[in-house]
Enzyme design. Structure first.
Site, PDB file in Angstrom:
ATOM      1  N   LYS A   1       5.886  -1.878  -2.076  1.00 37.30           N
ATOM      2  CA  LYS A   1       6.807  -2.537  -2.849  1.00 37.30           C
ATOM      3  C   LYS A   1       8.403  -2.300  -3.592  1.00 37.30           C
ATOM      4  O   LYS A   1       9.253  -2.900  -3.884  1.00 37.30           O
ATOM      5  CB  LYS A   1       5.756  -2.376  -3.820  1.00 37.30           C
TER       6      LYS A   1
ATOM      7  N   SER B   1       2.225   1.688  -0.521  1.00 34.95           N
ATOM      8  CA  SER B   1       2.947   0.758  -1.895  1.00 34.95           C
ATOM      9  C   SER B   1       3.646   1.042  -2.064  1.00 34.95           C
ATOM     10  O   SER B   1       5.035   0.082  -2.847  1.00 34.95           O
ATOM     11  CB  SER B   1       1.735   1.013  -3.010  1.00 34.95           C
TER      12      SER B   1
ATOM     13  N   SER C   1       0.782  -1.840  -9.052  1.00 35.67           N
ATOM     14  CA  SER C   1       0.933  -2.181  -7.627  1.00 35.67           C
ATOM     15  C   SER C   1      -0.008  -3.257  -7.214  1.00 35.67           C
ATOM     16  O   SER C   1      -0.491  -2.989  -6.006  1.00 35.67           O
ATOM     17  CB  SER C   1       0.710  -0.644  -6.472  1.00 35.67           C
TER      18      SER C   1
END
Length: 451
Positions: A79, A76, A136
């Protein structure tokens, strides 16, 4: 039968006592051996990582690096780049924080962690940003990608090209969330570059990474970055985990005029990863330089954004060894086409916001641009993007480009029409010198004869 049962029971008891004594003796021996061994150092107790890097953001010096250029899965941390691209769209005025993003079936089908919105529903862009930073949310990452670029794969190509533009040489993105994909890789050094650049390039939006929680439709979601609440000075930025990557964290800490950025990839547990980041901050804090009392990452109408630092590697003696400017801050001219930009098919249902007017360049053909040499600063799929790029460069280097006409030249690449952003009316030597000066200002360019 009774005698046999009694003998068997007695034998079992004796065997149990023997085994029990043996186990106790083994345990005592292990404890005695442990007492003779030296205790674990803090470094050994907090070494839960596969790759790590610590950067002094005041000086640009790399204070520590281990396996920093080994390719690993970003999870993640992906992101962060999703938000970097989104912030660019916000800066350009293509969307606003109040624009509604439509949830597609593809976005809604993303596996947890996610908000769980249904297909056809909408969410404000600002709420999507907060969900990406704290929870997330994978469905929100896909929604951002599809609303901005039509498909998530298109958006991933934009992410990868943006990574190249800021110097992330070893990173490839295949989706906007960080969900497993064998071809989606990065390095600790590349993530440090991205962390520094998102602070420097978008100071007006970086504050979202300091959110400790996010409330949406009656539910509250806590930020996975626990250092925000348990390590003094932490102001962001992002955690990540998939099984293939282990536990990742990019963290920024600012105290007493010092500012460190640490990236840890491949922790075996979230607790061990966090302990490692805290240890690396503690270990290198004394070596960190003290910067200006003015925060260089806060937008100010009277103060220009600082130039990016040189990521110099500390020598064995502890001082910063001379280093060439890294690729992060000397972007090379990419083969055309440089960038994928597609119209968003969902955009008709969204508020349309016009970008600030940019200086209007002259649209010319490939062979009729004025001047023997041009300085090219990019290639884009729409004339508006080319014009916006020219305006940004003029604002950044107006004196250097004074008297040189901004122009766009069109060309066909496959079935796609492309537009080059150029400044005209240079001699060959002037074009080369101007491009060299622009590169020192972190502007990608190439000097070429007008075509």
């Amino acid at each position: 039968m009774r005698d046999i049962s009694r003998i068997s029971a007695d034998g079992a008891k004796r065997l149990y006592r023997t085994v029990n004594r043996t186990a106790m003796l083994a345990l005592v021996s292990l404890l005695a051996l442990a007492m003779l061994l030296p205790p674990l150092t803090p470094a050994q107790a907090a070494s839960d990582y596969r790759s790590a890097i610590v950067v002094d953001l005041n000086s640009g010096e790399v204070l520590f690096a281990r396996s920093a250029d080994t390719k690993r899965y970003p999870a993640s941390l992906t992101k962060i780049m999703t938000l970097y691209v989104l912030f660019g769209y916000l800066r350009d005025g293509r969307i606003t924080l109040d624009s509604e993003l439509t949830i597609t079936p593809h976005a809604a089908a993303q596996p947890p962690t996610k908000l769980g919105l249904k297909p056809g529903s909408t969410i404000r862009t600002e709420d999507a940003i907060k969900s990406l930073v704290t929870k997330s949310a994978n469905d929100m990452a896909a929604a951002v990608a599809e609303n901005l670029a039509g498909t998530e794969s298109n958006f991933a190509r934009i992410m990868t090209q943006q990574a190249r533009a800021i110097g992330m040489k070893n990173t490839v993105f295949k989706n906007a969330s960080g969900l497993p994909n064998n071809a989606q890789v990065t390095t600790a050094r590349d993530m440090a570059i991205l962390g520094e650049r998102i602070m420097r390039d978008f100071p007006e939006y970086y504050h979202y990474f300091s959110l400790t929680s996010f409330s949406y439709k009656g539910r509250s979601y806590r930020n996975h970055n626990h250092l925000l609440s348990n390590y003094s000075g932490t102001d962001g930025i992002k955690t990540g985990f998939i099984r293939a990557s282990g536990f990742n964290l990019t963290a920024s800490c600012r105290r007493d005029g010092k500012h460190l950025l640490t990236v840890v990839l491949g922790g075996s547990t979230s607790r061990g990863r966090d302990a490692t980041v805290r240890y690396l901050f503690d270990k290198h804090w004394a070596k960190a330089s003290v910067g200006s009392t003015t925060n260089p990452f806060v937008a100010s109408p009277s103060l220009p954004l600082r130039r990016p630092p040189v990521f110099a590697v500390a020598s064995a003696g502890g001082s910063a060894a001379p280093a060439a400017r890294p690729a992060a801050y000397q972007p090379q001219q990419q083969p055309e086409p440089q960038r994928v930009a597609v119209r968003n098919p969902l955009a008709q249902a969204q508020p349309q916001v016009q970008a600030q007017p940019a200086p209007q360049p002259q649209l010319v053909g490939q062979s009729d641009a004025g001047g023997p040499y041009h300085v090219q600063v990019g290639s884009y799929t729409t004339p508006q993007d080319a014009e916006r790029r020219l305006g940004m460069i003029q604002n950044k280097a107006g004196t250097l480009l004074s008297g040189h006409q901004p122009v766009t030249t069109s060309f066909q690449h496959g079935s796609q029409q492309w537009y080059r952003a150029r400044f005209a009316n240079f001699s060959q030597s002037d074009a080369q010198q101007t491009c060299s000066s622009l590169k020192r200002m972190s502007v990608d360019c190439i000097a070429m004869r007008a075509q």
